[in-house]
Each structure stands twice: as C-alpha cells, then as structure tokens.
Write an enzyme that holds these catalytic residues in place. Structure first.
Site, PDB file in Angstrom:
ATOM      1  N   CYS A  93     -11.960  26.489  54.496  1.00 57.83           N
ATOM      2  CA  CYS A  93     -12.312  26.556  53.072  1.00 57.83           C
ATOM      3  C   CYS A  93     -11.237  25.958  52.153  1.00 57.83           C
ATOM      4  CB  CYS A  93     -12.652  28.000  52.709  1.00 57.83           C
ATOM      5  SG  CYS A  93     -13.651  28.119  51.246  1.00 57.83           S
ATOM      6  N   ARG A 129     -21.749  29.978  42.882  1.00 57.96           N
ATOM      7  CA  ARG A 129     -20.882  29.928  44.079  1.00 57.96           C
ATOM      8  C   ARG A 129     -21.773  29.891  45.311  1.00 57.96           C
ATOM      9  NH1 ARG A 129     -15.719  30.737  43.418  1.00 57.96           N
ATOM     10  NH2 ARG A 129     -15.377  31.349  45.600  1.00 57.96           N
ATOM     11  N   HIS A 193     -15.827  31.134  56.999  1.00 61.38           N
ATOM     12  CA  HIS A 193     -14.965  32.293  57.220  1.00 61.38           C
ATOM     13  C   HIS A 193     -15.682  33.236  58.196  1.00 61.38           C
ATOM     14  CE1 HIS A 193     -12.427  31.540  53.638  1.00 61.38           C
ATOM     15  NE2 HIS A 193     -13.525  31.270  52.988  1.00 61.38           N
TER      16      HIS A 193
END
Ligand code: GLN
Length: 244
Positions: A93, A129, A193
């Site tokens: 990320c 997001r 993640h």
C-alpha cells in the site's frame, strides 16, 4: 541456507497487520530449516539494502508517509543498487505508492516517490476510499492462483505498466480499475493488507524463493502442509462468492 530481511519503517509503516508478513516468512523458513534474519530500519538509521535478500515495507496513513518519505528518498541510490543485485521487494500500500513517481493526498499535498516505476498515485476525496475485502487472480513466477486480502486506501494508482493481479472482488489500484498492484521479477507491490501472506502461502513461498535467489540461485522449496492457510483463504473466497 539463510535469508536476510530488511524491514523498513517497522515503527511507522505498519497497517492492518502488515507485520504479520514478517512472521509468516520467518515461520515458513524455520519449518524448512532456512535461517531467517530480520533487521528493522527506521528514520535516520543506517542499513545497506544490498546486504539483504528481501526488502519489506508496509502501509501507512498519509501522516506516516509524510514523516518517512524524505528519509526514504535519501536511500534511493542504495535501494537502486540492491535492486541491481537481485534483492527481492515486498511493498504494501503506502510502501507500494512511494516506489512510484509521487503520492498526492486528498488535500492536494504532493510528496515525491522514489520514481523507480512510472505509476503515480492521487488520492480520491475523503468519501471515496477503497475499503474492504479484496480477492484477486494472479500469475506470479509461473504460478496461477487466487489470493485474498484487505484494502483501505484513498490513493488511486494509475499508469501501472505491469499489474500484479486481476481483481475478482473489491477495488485494487483504482476504484474500479479491475487490476491490483504492480509486479516484476523482483518486486511485488500490492494494496493487499490483511496481512497478505498468512492466507496466501503460495505468495509467501514465491517471495522466499525470490529472496534465496540473490545468493543461492533457483531453489526448490520443501512443500509444507498448507491445509489451514488455504482453508482460511477459501472461506474468504466463499464469502465473496468467488468459486472455481
Ligand atoms: N495513505 C495512503 C492512502 O490512503 C496509503 C494507505 C495504506 O497504506 N493503507 O492511499
């Protein structure tokens, strides 16, 4: 055999369990009798990436990326040298973003990346997001597999020449890009993640092979019983209604 891992900004760039990737690599090496040495390196500390077989950098919120990027940019030549000498890279990320041209946050503040690759990242507005579980289909070092993870990024990464994977569920590089991450023969850079590796043992072993390659050439790894790990991945695939 031995692999040496350099864990960058362990104290600042570590979101959604990214440190778990280190634990998986250590455990999978130990099960095979491969020594695995991990050194951390944070702002102002002196480590030579070329001394290491795998360079790992986790994710970070905008605040932490702003804290570390100037220190990271000072290391560009040393990182390039490690890349030239076959060090492998796992970038998650925020770490992924900072190996590209730049990262522009949702307030329009732009920080330079290392510029190793042509992709660049511009964060969407606060209400957009990319958050949630993600499933992808990838082909890496001749292996085809599905992988699962968790993403939470505002950054929309564009101009990715060689994506890591095709998105089956979730967002990936941009809100609806259909592709996730960046990959080449040394670097795996991903928004996944989770942490990434516990439920995706095939990726962990590819990274161990890539790390071993720097000083040992191509190595065949002893197979491990990954029933539990693959079951954990399959539960998420099932939940995301991905079959086959
Ligand atoms: N701060 C970056 C973004 O929001 C990276 C986030 C992360 O590492 N999860 O896109």
């Amino acid at each position: 055999m031995k692999i040496r891992i350099l864990w960058m900004y362990h104290d600042l760039m570590d979101l959604y369990g990214d440190k778990g990737n280190i634990q998986v690599l250590k455990t999978r090496c130990a099960k095979r009798g491969i020594e695995c040495e991990v050194d951390t390196c944070t702002i102002g500390e002196d480590r030579d990436p070329d001394d290491y077989d795998l360079f790992f950098m986790g994710g970070g919120a905008d605040r932490e990326q702003n804290l570390i990027y100037e220190d990271l940019l000072k290391r560009r030549d040393a990182i390039q040298n490690a890349m030239d000498h076959n060090t492998a890279f796992l970038l998650i990320c925020g770490g992924y973003q900072l190996f590209g041209q730049y990262y522009k946050d949702q307030d329009g503040q732009k920080i330079d990346g290392l510029g190793f690759f042509d992709y660049y990242t511009i964060a969407a507005d606060r209400d957009h997001r990319c958050i949630g579980n993600i499933a992808v289909e990838a082909e890496m070092d001749g292996m085809k597999f599905k992988a699962v993870g968790f993403e939470n990024h505002g950054g929309q990464t564009q101009n990715v020449a060689s994506p890591f994977a095709k998105v089956l569920s979730g967002h990936g590089n941009t809100y609806k890009s259909g592709h996730e991450g960046f990959m080449n023969s040394q670097v795996l850079a991903t928004y996944m993640h989770g942490p990434l590796l516990p439920k995706n043992p095939v990726i962990a072993d590819i990274l161990i092979r890539r790390a071993l390659k720097k000083r040992n050439g191509d190595v065949v790894l002893q197979e491990l019983d990954d029933t539990l790990e693959n079951k954990a991945r399959d539960v998420m695939l099932e939940r995301l209604k991905i079959h086959g």
